[in-house]
Design an enzyme around this catalytic site. Structure first.
Site, PDB file in Angstrom:
ATOM      1  N   ASP A   8       1.601   6.326   5.574  1.00  0.00           N
ATOM      2  CA  ASP A   8       0.612   5.385   5.030  1.00  0.00           C
ATOM      3  C   ASP A   8       1.125   4.689   3.763  1.00  0.00           C
ATOM      4  OD1 ASP A   8      -1.800   4.165   5.564  1.00  0.00           O
ATOM      5  OD2 ASP A   8      -3.010   5.594   4.423  1.00  0.00           O
TER       6      ASP A   8
ATOM      7  N   LYS B 184       0.856  -1.199   0.000  1.00  0.00           N
ATOM      8  CA  LYS B 184       0.000   0.000   0.000  1.00  0.00           C
ATOM      9  C   LYS B 184       0.885   1.239   0.000  1.00  0.00           C
ATOM     10  CE  LYS B 184      -3.187   2.645   2.952  1.00  0.00           C
ATOM     11  NZ  LYS B 184      -4.047   2.672   4.162  1.00  0.00           N
TER      12      LYS B 184
ATOM     13  N   ARG C  56      -7.522  -0.439   0.748  1.00  0.00           N
ATOM     14  CA  ARG C  56      -8.013  -1.673   0.109  1.00  0.00           C
ATOM     15  C   ARG C  56      -8.471  -1.398  -1.323  1.00  0.00           C
ATOM     16  NH1 ARG C  56     -12.572  -1.824   4.712  1.00  0.00           N
ATOM     17  NH2 ARG C  56     -10.858  -0.741   5.708  1.00  0.00           N
TER      18      ARG C  56
ATOM     19  N   ASP D 206      -2.498  10.199   3.578  1.00  0.00           N
ATOM     20  CA  ASP D 206      -3.918   9.862   3.617  1.00  0.00           C
ATOM     21  C   ASP D 206      -4.670  10.871   4.475  1.00  0.00           C
ATOM     22  OD1 ASP D 206      -6.400   8.719   3.652  1.00  0.00           O
ATOM     23  OD2 ASP D 206      -5.841   7.036   4.964  1.00  0.00           O
TER      24      ASP D 206
ATOM     25  N   GLU E 272      -9.422   3.749   1.938  1.00  0.00           N
ATOM     26  CA  GLU E 272      -8.899   3.871   0.575  1.00  0.00           C
ATOM     27  C   GLU E 272      -7.833   2.836   0.245  1.00  0.00           C
ATOM     28  OE1 GLU E 272      -7.685   5.408   3.119  1.00  0.00           O
ATOM     29  OE2 GLU E 272      -5.599   4.881   2.767  1.00  0.00           O
TER      30      GLU E 272
ATOM     31  N   ASP F 223     -12.090   7.177   3.360  1.00  0.00           N
ATOM     32  CA  ASP F 223     -10.929   6.939   4.236  1.00  0.00           C
ATOM     33  C   ASP F 223     -10.578   5.443   4.294  1.00  0.00           C
ATOM     34  OD1 ASP F 223      -8.828   7.603   5.835  1.00  0.00           O
ATOM     35  OD2 ASP F 223     -10.015   7.827   7.679  1.00  0.00           O
TER      36      ASP F 223
ATOM     37  N   LYS G 252     -10.214  13.043   7.767  1.00  0.00           N
ATOM     38  CA  LYS G 252      -9.831  12.664   9.128  1.00  0.00           C
ATOM     39  C   LYS G 252      -9.859  13.889  10.033  1.00  0.00           C
ATOM     40  CE  LYS G 252      -6.499   9.103   7.668  1.00  0.00           C
ATOM     41  NZ  LYS G 252      -7.046   7.895   8.285  1.00  0.00           N
TER      42      LYS G 252
HETATM   43 MN    MN Z   1      -4.820   4.827   4.687  1.00  0.00          MN
HETATM   44 MN    MN Z   2      -7.653   6.013   5.218  1.00  0.00          MN
END
Ligand code: MN
Ligand code: MN
Length: 490
Positions: free
Chosen positions: A277, A253, A340, A258, A338, A336, A265
């Site tokens: 992230d 990932k 996956r 993010d 995101e 959020d 967030k």
């Molecule tokens: Mn993330």
């Molecule tokens: Mn996220």
């Protein structure tokens, strides 16, 4: 947008590690290992009563510094009952040596160490990584990395010491990348670094820009990138040793930052860590750069899906439906969730490639962190053999994983009225499991393991080989997975 800083300083500051039979004259700090019972090295000139009187019991990680009027200092290092937690033993020695950079440690006091390369490997990782810091944006260096580490031991220790050096370098590289703030490490900059460094370490690099991503129907990556001023990049890494014994895909990932997108967030300390992230992508990249030096005989392909996740007038809306390359449709319940969404594209590519197994790694869910804390990553798998290989690699790397169930009845929590699936379930569901079920859809029946490293991505304190900041977690476990890989029966 600044790109002037060097996001990978650890590659320029590599330590020299050697195994010899006698401590060289240049040494500034000599470590002497003492257990919680048994003999005390006569070179110390102290007996156990004297050590006890000074409060030194020999517990793992305990140290006692003896500075002479001139010459190297002596650091007495506790090893407890002998062969447990050698990374903490190495780390305790290196920390007690302050800013001294030329260190030597006699391994011959360790029971059985002479014949076991994994002992030297663990000690080297502990020494080098505990003295890591990210120096790039500080005007005053907070410490000094170890420049030379000499181990006293046998020839068998040499192979382990070299492996420890390479794996410590991989972890430091992953730390560098994760610690680099967002404005200095965009997806584009990461792809430039991959192009620059890959060939130096025997890894071929292909980079896919937005036009190609549209052509390839990388729907998840493009949907999450839609709100950003920065372009997305898919980075494909290929390590192809002669006569490879099996083929493995590693998926990371790569959320360079993010914000949550339109599901923004809150402005808190966790949000401020979201430059990390992309720790999964950093771990894959760093592990793959170490495979050549480690003599890995597995063919490994890395897929790094890189973008940031930003809110704007062009951002993907909640309730939007995207259509993946394999035809799967997904409704966005929460932007959020995101990671996956972005990783699904690359899992499809890995499945299409026809590899023997896929392992992905991601800072995926707060749910995994709440379940297992910051010391342990969550492991999910659709195949017991690949899960066992990840668990064995975790034992070898000292990075802990704990397997959680891929419990299929929970899949109905992401049923959608308008699409095949939603990208997440309403709040209150076991998100680590649900995210894994979402990902598992895209790999089909290819043997697959998923590592959710949300907890261990960040270290709060100087403990063992960890220092505060991004931990570089996962680079070593992935390298060990590739080193020990056997194609599992699907
Ligand atoms: Mn993330
Ligand atoms: Mn996220």
């Amino acid at each position: 947008m600044s790109t002037a800083i060097n996001p990978v300083p650890s590659l320029e500051a590599q330590a020299v590690v050697s195994v010899v039979s006698e401590i060289p004259d240049s040494t500034q700090s000599v470590g002497v290992l003492v257990g919680s019972d048994g003999a005390v090295a006569s070179s110390l000139g102290f007996d156990r009563d004297r050590l006890n009187a000074l409060g030194f019991t020999g517990a793992v990680g305990e140290t006692l510094v003896i500075p002479p009027s001139n010459g190297p200092i002596t650091v007495v290092v506790g090893i407890g009952d002998g062969l447990t937690d050698l990374r903490s033993v190495g780390a305790a020695f290196a920390r007690a040596s302050g800013k001294l950079t030329d260190l030597a440690l006699d391994l011959t006091a360790l029971p059985g160490s002479v014949d076991d390369p994994s002992v030297a490997e663990a000690v080297v990782e502990g020494v080098l990584l505990s003295r890591y810091h990210y120096p790039v944006l500080k005007n005053e260096a907070p410490g000094a990395p170890v420049e030379r580490l000499t181990l006293v031991g046998s020839g068998a220790a040499s192979a382990g010491a070299e492996r420890g050096r390479v794996l410590a370098r991989a972890t430091a590289l992953a730390r560098d990348l994760a610690n680099t703030p967002h404005s200095h490490l965009s997806a584009t900059r990461f792809s430039e670094i991959a192009i620059e460094l890959g060939p130096r370490f025997g890894v071929d690099v292909e980079v896919f820009e937005p036009e190609a991503l549209v052509e390839m129907k990388m729907a998840g990556l493009l949907a999450i990138n839609a709100g950003s001023a920065e372009e997305a990049r898919l980075i494909k890494l290929s390590y192809r040793p002669e006569g490879a014994a099996g083929s493995l895909a590693l998926v990371g990932k790569g959320l360079m930052y993010d914000s949550g997108g339109l599901s923004l967030k809150p402005s808190d300390a966790v949000h401020a860590q979201m430059k990390n992230d992309m720790s999964g992508a950093a771990a894959v990249f760093a592990a793959m750069l170490s495979l050549g030096d480690l003599g890995c005989t597995t063919s490994v392909t890395g897929y790094l899906a890189c973008t940031d996740n930003m809110p704007s007038g062009t951002a993907t809306a909640l309730g939007d439906v995207i259509t993946y390359r394999d035809g799967t449709t997904v409704e966005m319940l929460d932007t959020d969730a995101e990671g996956r969404v972005v990783m699904a594209d690359t899992l499809i590519l890995a499945r299409e490639q026809g590899v023997d197994a896929v392992v992905d790694i991601a800072t995926l869910t707060g749910s995994a962190m709440r379940a297992l804390g910051s010391d342990i990553a969550a492991l999910f798998a659709n195949n017991d053999a690949i899960a066992a290989q990840v668990e064995a690699a975790s034992e070898n790397s000292g990075e802990s994983v704990w397997r959680l169930p891929l419990h299929k009845p929970y899949r109905q929590a992401i049923d959608s009225l308008t699409a095949d699936m939603m990208n997440c379930a309403p709040i209150g569901k076991p998100d680590a499991i649900i995210a894994s079920l979402f990902l598992s859809h895209f790999v089909g029946d290819v043997p697959w393991a998923h590592i959710d490293m949300c907890g261990p991505a960040q270290a709060d304190s100087a403990t063992g080989l960890q220092v505060p900041g991004c931990s570089g977690w996962g680079a070593r476990v992935l390298a060990h997975i590739a080193l020990g890989f056997t194609p599992p029966a699907s």
